[in-house]
Design a protein around this motif. Sequence first.
Motif, PDB file in Angstrom:
ATOM      1  N   PRO A   7     -33.741   1.905  84.800  1.00 44.74           N
ATOM      2  CA  PRO A   7     -33.693   0.553  84.235  1.00 44.74           C
ATOM      3  C   PRO A   7     -33.688  -0.501  85.341  1.00 44.74           C
ATOM      4  O   PRO A   7     -32.740  -0.579  86.127  1.00 44.74           O
ATOM      5  CB  PRO A   7     -32.382   0.537  83.446  1.00 44.74           C
ATOM      6  CG  PRO A   7     -31.530   1.584  84.084  1.00 44.74           C
ATOM      7  CD  PRO A   7     -32.475   2.606  84.671  1.00 44.74           C
ATOM      8  N   ARG A  64     -38.724  -3.459  81.941  1.00 42.04           N
ATOM      9  CA  ARG A  64     -37.370  -3.193  81.473  1.00 42.04           C
ATOM     10  C   ARG A  64     -36.847  -1.968  82.200  1.00 42.04           C
ATOM     11  O   ARG A  64     -35.665  -1.806  82.431  1.00 42.04           O
ATOM     12  CB  ARG A  64     -37.458  -2.850  79.995  1.00 42.04           C
ATOM     13  CG  ARG A  64     -36.426  -3.364  79.126  1.00 42.04           C
ATOM     14  CD  ARG A  64     -36.765  -2.900  77.733  1.00 42.04           C
ATOM     15  NE  ARG A  64     -37.247  -4.037  77.015  1.00 42.04           N
ATOM     16  CZ  ARG A  64     -36.868  -4.346  75.808  1.00 42.04           C
ATOM     17  NH1 ARG A  64     -36.084  -3.547  75.137  1.00 42.04           N
ATOM     18  NH2 ARG A  64     -37.292  -5.416  75.240  1.00 42.04           N
ATOM     19  N   SER A 121     -35.284  -8.487  69.964  1.00 42.33           N
ATOM     20  CA  SER A 121     -35.292  -7.446  70.972  1.00 42.33           C
ATOM     21  C   SER A 121     -34.338  -7.833  72.096  1.00 42.33           C
ATOM     22  O   SER A 121     -34.247  -9.001  72.472  1.00 42.33           O
ATOM     23  CB  SER A 121     -36.709  -7.292  71.518  1.00 42.33           C
ATOM     24  OG  SER A 121     -36.752  -6.283  72.470  1.00 42.33           O
ATOM     25  N   SER A 122     -33.623  -6.851  72.641  1.00 40.96           N
ATOM     26  CA  SER A 122     -32.726  -7.099  73.772  1.00 40.96           C
ATOM     27  C   SER A 122     -33.042  -6.087  74.865  1.00 40.96           C
ATOM     28  O   SER A 122     -33.865  -5.188  74.673  1.00 40.96           O
ATOM     29  CB  SER A 122     -31.262  -6.969  73.336  1.00 40.96           C
ATOM     30  OG  SER A 122     -30.929  -5.598  73.153  1.00 40.96           O
ATOM     31  N   LEU A 123     -32.382  -6.212  75.994  1.00 45.53           N
ATOM     32  CA  LEU A 123     -32.622  -5.275  77.088  1.00 45.53           C
ATOM     33  C   LEU A 123     -32.131  -3.871  76.757  1.00 45.53           C
ATOM     34  O   LEU A 123     -32.477  -2.913  77.432  1.00 45.53           O
ATOM     35  CB  LEU A 123     -31.968  -5.773  78.378  1.00 45.53           C
ATOM     36  CG  LEU A 123     -32.625  -6.999  78.988  1.00 45.53           C
ATOM     37  CD1 LEU A 123     -31.856  -7.457  80.219  1.00 45.53           C
ATOM     38  CD2 LEU A 123     -34.070  -6.712  79.347  1.00 45.53           C
ATOM     39  N   GLU A 124     -31.321  -3.724  75.719  1.00 47.86           N
ATOM     40  CA  GLU A 124     -30.851  -2.411  75.302  1.00 47.86           C
ATOM     41  C   GLU A 124     -31.758  -1.795  74.244  1.00 47.86           C
ATOM     42  O   GLU A 124     -31.583  -0.642  73.880  1.00 47.86           O
ATOM     43  CB  GLU A 124     -29.422  -2.517  74.782  1.00 47.86           C
ATOM     44  CG  GLU A 124     -28.446  -2.926  75.867  1.00 47.86           C
ATOM     45  CD  GLU A 124     -27.039  -3.168  75.344  1.00 47.86           C
ATOM     46  OE1 GLU A 124     -26.813  -2.982  74.135  1.00 47.86           O
ATOM     47  OE2 GLU A 124     -26.190  -3.546  76.148  1.00 47.86           O
ATOM     48  N   SER A 125     -32.729  -2.540  73.762  1.00 48.30           N
ATOM     49  CA  SER A 125     -33.671  -2.032  72.768  1.00 48.30           C
ATOM     50  C   SER A 125     -34.657  -1.074  73.430  1.00 48.30           C
ATOM     51  O   SER A 125     -34.915  -1.174  74.629  1.00 48.30           O
ATOM     52  CB  SER A 125     -34.455  -3.183  72.139  1.00 48.30           C
ATOM     53  OG  SER A 125     -33.596  -4.113  71.527  1.00 48.30           O
ATOM     54  N   PRO A 126     -35.249  -0.177  72.643  1.00 44.91           N
ATOM     55  CA  PRO A 126     -36.279   0.699  73.218  1.00 44.91           C
ATOM     56  C   PRO A 126     -37.475  -0.120  73.682  1.00 44.91           C
ATOM     57  O   PRO A 126     -37.744  -1.208  73.163  1.00 44.91           O
ATOM     58  CB  PRO A 126     -36.686   1.598  72.051  1.00 44.91           C
ATOM     59  CG  PRO A 126     -35.705   1.368  70.971  1.00 44.91           C
ATOM     60  CD  PRO A 126     -35.006   0.080  71.241  1.00 44.91           C
ATOM     61  N   ARG A 174     -35.586  -4.604  86.214  1.00 45.02           N
ATOM     62  CA  ARG A 174     -36.480  -5.710  85.865  1.00 45.02           C
ATOM     63  C   ARG A 174     -37.318  -6.018  87.096  1.00 45.02           C
ATOM     64  O   ARG A 174     -36.902  -6.764  87.969  1.00 45.02           O
ATOM     65  CB  ARG A 174     -35.666  -6.916  85.419  1.00 45.02           C
ATOM     66  CG  ARG A 174     -34.720  -6.654  84.260  1.00 45.02           C
ATOM     67  CD  ARG A 174     -35.394  -6.744  82.935  1.00 45.02           C
ATOM     68  NE  ARG A 174     -35.780  -8.139  82.736  1.00 45.02           N
ATOM     69  CZ  ARG A 174     -36.761  -8.524  81.952  1.00 45.02           C
ATOM     70  NH1 ARG A 174     -37.457  -7.657  81.285  1.00 45.02           N
ATOM     71  NH2 ARG A 174     -37.059  -9.785  81.823  1.00 45.02           N
TER      72      ARG A 174
END
Length: 86
Positions: free
Chosen positions: A66, A35, A10-15, A68
């Motif tokens: 978006p 996120r 999983s990355s920060l661009e993932s849902p 954090r």
Amino acid sequence: MNDLFQNQASSLESPAARLAGITPSDTADLAFPTRAIAVGGEGFVSLVTIAGDKGRVYVVPGAPFPIRARRVLAAGTSATDIVALA
């Protein structure tokens, strides 16, 4: 349920895979870092980022913001129905 993506990083661009309603608090951190945040009623959200910065952002329904965040502050928050996405 069989998650077809369970073996993918999983990355920060993932849902988002998690969500939780937020009750703003000037003293308590969220259960998990966000996120993004979403709102049901537009307005300002005062928050503390995971880096410790404090600020306010204006968020509108239908457009997750978006960011954090580790805490959503009661003081200065006017948005309603706030949800953490992670």
